[in-house]
Design a protein around this motif. Structure first.
Motif, PDB file in Angstrom:
ATOM      1  N   THR A  10       0.825  -1.207   0.000  1.00 59.96           N
ATOM      2  CA  THR A  10       0.000   0.000   0.000  1.00 59.96           C
ATOM      3  C   THR A  10       0.857   1.252   0.000  1.00 59.96           C
ATOM      4  N   LEU A  11       1.914   1.243   0.795  1.00 64.12           N
ATOM      5  CA  LEU A  11       2.804   2.404   0.823  1.00 64.12           C
ATOM      6  C   LEU A  11       3.466   2.629  -0.533  1.00 64.12           C
ATOM      7  N   LYS A  12       3.804   1.555  -1.209  1.00 64.00           N
ATOM      8  CA  LYS A  12       4.432   1.689  -2.520  1.00 64.00           C
ATOM      9  C   LYS A  12       3.454   2.283  -3.535  1.00 64.00           C
ATOM     10  N   ASP A  13       2.179   1.932  -3.390  1.00 65.34           N
ATOM     11  CA  ASP A  13       1.152   2.463  -4.295  1.00 65.34           C
ATOM     12  C   ASP A  13       0.876   3.948  -4.027  1.00 65.34           C
ATOM     13  N   LEU A  14       0.818   4.326  -2.749  1.00 61.57           N
ATOM     14  CA  LEU A  14       0.429   5.697  -2.404  1.00 61.57           C
ATOM     15  C   LEU A  14       1.606   6.672  -2.431  1.00 61.57           C
ATOM     16  N   VAL A  15       2.749   6.229  -1.943  1.00 57.24           N
ATOM     17  CA  VAL A  15       3.937   7.104  -1.907  1.00 57.24           C
ATOM     18  C   VAL A  15       5.112   6.333  -2.498  1.00 57.24           C
ATOM     19  N   PRO A  16       5.115   6.162  -3.828  1.00 55.88           N
ATOM     20  CA  PRO A  16       6.098   5.280  -4.473  1.00 55.88           C
ATOM     21  C   PRO A  16       7.547   5.660  -4.233  1.00 55.88           C
ATOM     22  N   LYS A  17       7.823   6.936  -4.009  1.00 60.10           N
ATOM     23  CA  LYS A  17       9.194   7.369  -3.793  1.00 60.10           C
ATOM     24  C   LYS A  17       9.461   7.712  -2.315  1.00 60.10           C
ATOM     25  N   GLY A  18       8.523   7.339  -1.491  1.00 61.63           N
ATOM     26  CA  GLY A  18       8.658   7.697  -0.082  1.00 61.63           C
ATOM     27  C   GLY A  18       9.253   6.617   0.796  1.00 61.63           C
ATOM     28  N   GLY A  19       9.368   5.413   0.253  1.00 61.60           N
ATOM     29  CA  GLY A  19       9.883   4.315   1.060  1.00 61.60           C
ATOM     30  C   GLY A  19       8.842   3.831   2.061  1.00 61.60           C
ATOM     31  N   THR A  20       9.213   2.844   2.856  1.00 61.13           N
ATOM     32  CA  THR A  20       8.275   2.270   3.823  1.00 61.13           C
ATOM     33  C   THR A  20       8.513   2.773   5.243  1.00 61.13           C
ATOM     34  N   SER A  21       9.567   3.549   5.427  1.00 68.15           N
ATOM     35  CA  SER A  21       9.851   4.094   6.761  1.00 68.15           C
ATOM     36  C   SER A  21       9.295   5.511   6.853  1.00 68.15           C
ATOM     37  N   GLY A  22       8.229   5.651   7.609  1.00 71.82           N
ATOM     38  CA  GLY A  22       7.609   6.963   7.747  1.00 71.82           C
ATOM     39  C   GLY A  22       8.248   7.781   8.849  1.00 71.82           C
ATOM     40  N   LYS A  23       7.811   9.021   8.938  1.00 78.09           N
ATOM     41  CA  LYS A  23       8.290   9.921   9.986  1.00 78.09           C
ATOM     42  C   LYS A  23       7.258   9.954  11.116  1.00 78.09           C
ATOM     43  N   GLU A  24       7.660   9.445  12.259  1.00 78.75           N
ATOM     44  CA  GLU A  24       6.732   9.381  13.396  1.00 78.75           C
ATOM     45  C   GLU A  24       6.544  10.758  14.017  1.00 78.75           C
ATOM     46  N   GLY A  25       5.292  11.083  14.327  1.00 81.08           N
ATOM     47  CA  GLY A  25       4.977  12.362  14.944  1.00 81.08           C
ATOM     48  C   GLY A  25       5.355  12.376  16.412  1.00 81.08           C
ATOM     49  N   THR A  26       5.514  13.560  16.952  1.00 83.63           N
ATOM     50  CA  THR A  26       5.859  13.714  18.368  1.00 83.63           C
ATOM     51  C   THR A  26       4.630  13.460  19.242  1.00 83.63           C
ATOM     52  N   SER A  27       4.797  12.661  20.286  1.00 87.66           N
ATOM     53  CA  SER A  27       3.702  12.369  21.218  1.00 87.66           C
ATOM     54  C   SER A  27       4.269  12.046  22.588  1.00 87.66           C
ATOM     55  N   SER A  28       3.656  12.609  23.630  1.00 91.75           N
ATOM     56  CA  SER A  28       4.077  12.325  24.999  1.00 91.75           C
ATOM     57  C   SER A  28       3.484  11.021  25.510  1.00 91.75           C
ATOM     58  N   ALA A  40      -7.609  -2.686  29.778  1.00 92.27           N
ATOM     59  CA  ALA A  40      -6.956  -3.287  30.947  1.00 92.27           C
ATOM     60  C   ALA A  40      -6.928  -2.309  32.099  1.00 92.27           C
ATOM     61  N   SER A  41      -5.896  -1.533  32.218  1.00 89.86           N
ATOM     62  CA  SER A  41      -5.811  -0.563  33.302  1.00 89.86           C
ATOM     63  C   SER A  41      -5.457   0.786  32.708  1.00 89.86           C
ATOM     64  N   PRO A  42      -6.482   1.542  32.267  1.00 95.52           N
ATOM     65  CA  PRO A  42      -6.226   2.804  31.588  1.00 95.52           C
ATOM     66  C   PRO A  42      -5.474   3.778  32.464  1.00 95.52           C
ATOM     67  N   SER A  43      -4.505   4.461  31.838  1.00 90.73           N
ATOM     68  CA  SER A  43      -3.728   5.449  32.575  1.00 90.73           C
ATOM     69  C   SER A  43      -4.438   6.773  32.591  1.00 90.73           C
ATOM     70  N   LYS A  44      -4.182   7.564  33.595  1.00 92.05           N
ATOM     71  CA  LYS A  44      -4.770   8.887  33.681  1.00 92.05           C
ATOM     72  C   LYS A  44      -4.276   9.772  32.549  1.00 92.05           C
ATOM     73  N   THR A  45      -3.021   9.595  32.203  1.00 90.84           N
ATOM     74  CA  THR A  45      -2.478  10.404  31.125  1.00 90.84           C
ATOM     75  C   THR A  45      -3.216  10.129  29.835  1.00 90.84           C
ATOM     76  N   SER A  46      -3.498   8.870  29.576  1.00 86.61           N
ATOM     77  CA  SER A  46      -4.160   8.513  28.337  1.00 86.61           C
ATOM     78  C   SER A  46      -5.546   9.119  28.257  1.00 86.61           C
ATOM     79  N   SER A  47      -6.282   9.103  29.386  1.00 86.15           N
ATOM     80  CA  SER A  47      -7.636   9.614  29.352  1.00 86.15           C
ATOM     81  C   SER A  47      -7.690  11.117  29.311  1.00 86.15           C
ATOM     82  N   ALA A  48      -6.751  11.781  29.984  1.00 84.21           N
ATOM     83  CA  ALA A  48      -6.838  13.228  30.062  1.00 84.21           C
ATOM     84  C   ALA A  48      -6.421  13.900  28.773  1.00 84.21           C
ATOM     85  N   ALA A  49      -5.341  13.416  28.158  1.00 82.44           N
ATOM     86  CA  ALA A  49      -4.807  14.118  27.000  1.00 82.44           C
ATOM     87  C   ALA A  49      -5.800  14.187  25.842  1.00 82.44           C
ATOM     88  N   PRO A  50      -6.402  13.049  25.377  1.00 86.91           N
ATOM     89  CA  PRO A  50      -7.298  13.155  24.244  1.00 86.91           C
ATOM     90  C   PRO A  50      -8.578  13.891  24.554  1.00 86.91           C
TER      91      PRO A  50
END
Length: 312
Positions: free
Chosen positions: A96-114, A286-296
């Protein structure tokens, strides 16, 4: 002794006996009365103690009942269905990546997240240079946002649905967009919408596709745009939209797979056909973290469609 003297003595004896009897009777009444007082006091004390114990018991029982009532009346929030997010840069197959971004390779740039268990993103860009004929540009971004259940915000699913609607609305109202079209997308999560439009920039005419999908308590936003630069022809919007729909199905399948459902079709896994074959039984959180619930829930990520335009 004369008869008169004997008579007077007899009278005195009778009088003395009468006085003794009177004194004895009075003393008996005093003793009886004295004995009666403790009995009355004891009876009163018993009666008082009995009432006190009863009242104390009733009070304690009432307090316990009130406490139980308060506890049962306290609202409870159902746990969110999904407790994890997949690796955002491995949500799409290599094909799928080759079809959508043929010159982009399969290694994407991960976004910043705490907290990558609550929010994550990954982007790929491709520039196919055709020399004097110009070049073809493609940009792809996958954004994942997971919501936890909490007393203030409600269930994770309800929060996700609210954010889903916001993402669709944001994509429909991008500044400068022309020929905006919106359509539902079946078979992709619980609900999905495709928004596409044209955007004129100094580099060229861009065709933007945004797919927003709701899957339990997770919102997937996939942005895909393309343009013909330096004189190359503008790509067909229908072609780009078809590719974006297929990719969105894969991302949804990866989200479900990360939570124990179906088979993921991430990078190097599966056939990459985009089929959503996962079951509908959600894996409990399982055991949701407070950080996970508050941020989104309190600070949702900015619309991915706007980021796509900025990146283009």
């Amino acid at each position: 002794m004369s008869e008169g003297t004997m008579q007077r003595r007899a009278q005195r004896d009778d009088q003395q006996r009468a006085e003794r009897a009177t004194r004895t009777g009075g003393l008996n009444r005093v003793v009886a009365a004295a004995l009666a007082v403790p009995v009355m006091v004891l009876a009163g004390a018993c009666s008082s103690d009995s009432g006190s114990d009863s009242g104390s018991g009733d009070g304690a029982q009432g307090a316990a009942t009130a406490s139980e009532g308060a506890a049962s009346a306290a609202p409870t929030v159902q746990a969110a269905a999904y407790a994890a997010l997949p690796d955002s840069c491995r949500t799409l197959s290599k094909k799928t990546l080759k079809d959508l971004v043929p010159k982009g390779g399969t290694s994407g740039k991960e976004g910043t997240s705490s907290d990558t268990a609550a929010r994550a993103s990954c982007s790929w860009s491709s520039l196919d240079n055709n020399g004097v004929d110009g070049s073809q540009f493609r940009w792809l971004n996958v954004s994942l946002l997971r919501f936890e259940s909490d007393q203030a915000g409600g269930t994770g699913e309800a929060q996700a649905r609210t954010y889903y609607a916001k993402q669709v609305k944001d994509a429909q109202n991008v500044s400068g967009a022309k020929n905006t079209k919106t359509e539902p997308l079946a078979g992709t999560g619980d609900e999905a919408t495709v928004v596409r439009y044209d955007l004129k920039k100094k580099e060229g005419a861009f065709k933007q596709q945004t797919v927003v999908a709701l899957v339990e308590n997770v919102v997937v936003t996939l942005d895909y745009n393309g343009a013909g630069l330096a004189g190359d022809e503008t790509p067909k919007a229908d072609t780009l939209t078809t590719a974006a729909k297929k990719a969105a199905k894969e991302v949804v399948a990866s989200v479900r797979s990360a939570n124990g459902e179906g088979t993921g079709v991430g990078s190097g896994v599966g056939s990459g056909d985009g089929g959503d074959t996962s079951s509908k039984s959600p894996a409990p959180s399982a055991s949701p973290s407070k950080t996970s619930s508050a941020a989104p829930s309190k600070t949702p990520a900015k619309s991915a469609s706007k980021s796509a335009v900025a990146k283009s």
